[in-house]
Design an enzyme around this catalytic site. Sequence first.
Site, PDB file in Angstrom:
ATOM      1  N   GLU A  79      40.514  44.791  32.416  1.00  0.00           N
ATOM      2  CA  GLU A  79      40.669  45.780  31.340  1.00  0.00           C
ATOM      3  C   GLU A  79      42.133  46.056  31.265  1.00  0.00           C
ATOM      4  O   GLU A  79      42.611  47.046  31.681  1.00  0.00           O
ATOM      5  CB  GLU A  79      40.154  47.051  31.587  1.00  0.00           C
ATOM      6  CG  GLU A  79      39.476  47.296  33.063  1.00  0.00           C
ATOM      7  CD  GLU A  79      40.602  47.569  34.035  1.00  0.00           C
ATOM      8  OE1 GLU A  79      41.508  48.463  33.878  1.00  0.00           O
ATOM      9  OE2 GLU A  79      40.360  47.189  35.215  1.00  0.00           O
TER      10      GLU A  79
ATOM     11  N   HIS B 261      42.077  43.494  39.006  1.00  0.00           N
ATOM     12  CA  HIS B 261      43.229  43.760  38.602  1.00  0.00           C
ATOM     13  C   HIS B 261      44.444  42.762  38.966  1.00  0.00           C
ATOM     14  O   HIS B 261      44.131  42.242  40.195  1.00  0.00           O
ATOM     15  CB  HIS B 261      43.745  45.203  39.179  1.00  0.00           C
ATOM     16  CG  HIS B 261      42.758  46.383  38.877  1.00  0.00           C
ATOM     17  ND1 HIS B 261      42.500  47.519  39.452  1.00  0.00           N
ATOM     18  CD2 HIS B 261      42.300  46.562  37.405  1.00  0.00           C
ATOM     19  CE1 HIS B 261      41.975  48.360  38.854  1.00  0.00           C
ATOM     20  NE2 HIS B 261      41.738  47.906  37.434  1.00  0.00           N
TER      21      HIS B 261
END
Length: 529
Positions: free
Chosen positions: A498, A462
Site C-alpha cells: 500500500e 513495506h
Amino acid sequence: MTPETVYLPDGQTYTVSPVFGGFGFKSNDLTHAAHFPVGWHIVVHTEEEKIVFQDGSEASVNGEGHAQPAGDDHATAVDAGDGSAQKRKKRVRPFVQPTRQNDTLFISSLSTPSTQEYGPPASPTRQIAMILWVSLYWYFHQREPSPRMSTKASHETPESAKPTGEWRITIQRDGVLRGRNLIPKLERMGLLATESTDVGTSLDDGDETWSNMFVSQRMFWQLPPNLFLFTLKPVKAPSPWPGSSGSPNDSRPGSPVAQGATHLAVRAMSPQPGVARLYNDLPGAPTPTNITAGVSTAHPITPFFSTSHLPTYYPPLTLQYTFTNNLRHPLRPKPPRMGEIFYSRFVPSVGRYLSFRVASLSPEPVPYFGPMGPNPPDHPELACLSDTQLLESWFAKPRVSAFWGKFTPEFLPTVVKLKHSFPAIGLWDGVPFGYFEIYWVKEDILGKVLGGEAGDFDRGLHVMVGEEWARGRASEWMTGLVHWCLTTDMRTMNVCLEPRIDNERILKHLDESGFGRERQLSFPHKQSC
C-alpha cells in the site's frame, strides 16, 4: 550450447555441459579422489506432432507451433470429420531451445562419489528428487519460449491473437526414472503432475497413466526448495573451526610454533566464538554476532543448511484461531530469529545471491555466512555496520525520509516486538542494501481498512531501498520477497503493498513486477494506491 554454471539457492554449484543426446551436470562441491566426475546426465529432446491441412499449413496437436529444422518425420492420414483427409506428422529432434509444451526429459545416468568419502543418501528417492529438481531448476532458467499456441482451431488466427498456454516439460519414465514406484513417489512429493487423475485399473506403475507426467513452470516455482535440496554427508566431516579443516578430529587443540630461537609458544586452535555452537545447533540456532569479519565456515549457512544433511522443509503451523484486539485471526508462527537468513537465491540477471535476514538489535555487525556469487561484492564496507547504523544512514537520505519520516532510536526495538510483523534486511552477496517489513494483513491497519476482505493468510510488504547503487533492481528483490511469502505457507493467496499515492517510482516498479492495482485506500496518515 556452451557450458554454464548453475548456482543453487543453498550455495551448491553445478557445471552444465552439452553431451551427446542431452546435458551433463557435474558437481563443483563434491570433491573426491576419483577421476570420474560426480553428477548425472539428462536426455532432453523435442517431440512434436502436427496436423497438415489441405492448404499446406500446419498446427500442433498439443497446441504449439515452431519453425522446424530437418528431422525425422512420420506421417499418417487422419479424418478431419468433414470427409477431408489430413496428415499427422510426428517429429523428434534434438533440444536446441525450450518449447512451450513439446520438450521431454529423463535422467539417463547417475554418478555418485565413493562411499569411503561420502556416505550414501538417507533416502535414494530423495536423491533422485533433488537431481530432478536441480535439472528442472536449470531448464526453467532458460529463455522462456513464446506463450502463443498454434492449434487446429487457431491456425488462421494472427500470431498476436493466438491463445496462450502453460510452459511445461514432459518427464519420461526412462533411465534412472524407471525405478519401481519412483514416479508415484515423485508425484506425491508434488514434483510431478498428470492430467490422468483417476484411480486407474493397474496394480503397479507400469501403465500409461504414470508415463504421461509433466512439470509446469507455474507449479515448479511454487515448490519450496527446502523440500528437495540437501547435501551428502562426508565420511570425515569438515571441521567448523577456521584454519583447522585439515587436522584430524582427535589431534591436540594446539601445536607448538617456533617464535625466535629461544622458546616455543602454543598457537591457540580454539574455535571462533559461536561458530562451533552454530554448527552443532543448526538448523534453528541463533546467528552469532561476535565473530570477526572474514571468518568463513565450511558450508554456506542458509535456510537449507543442516548438519544432519537432510532437507530442511518445515510445514506451516496448523490452523487454530486466536483473538487480538477483538479481531479473530489464525495463530501465527514465530518468525525467524534476529540475524537469521530466511531466504536465499541466485539471481542470474544480477550475477549475485539475493538474501533476506531478520534485522538485529545487536550493536555489532551481523556476520554473513551465506553463499557468494562469482564476482567480488559491491561496497563490502557496509557489512561492517550494525543494523541500527544502517537504518540511521538510510533514513538520513531525503528520498527515504520523505516517505518513512525521521529515524529514532526506538524504531527497530519497536518493530521487532510486533506480533504480526517482522523487519528484514536485504543483501546482495552479503552486503546490505535495503530494509523491509513482512506482515500479516489481517492484523495490520491494512486489514482494518479492508474490513472483511482480507484473507486469513494474506501477506503485506513495506519496502525501502537505502543504497543508491542497489536501485534499479526492484523486480529482482520484489519477486524474491513474493516467492518467499508464497512458498513458506501455501495458504497465502495474496501479497499486498500500500505505497503512498505520490510514490510514483515504486508504483512503476510494482506494475513492472506483475502486481495489479486494486483501488485507492484512505489511511489516517496517507492515501495509498
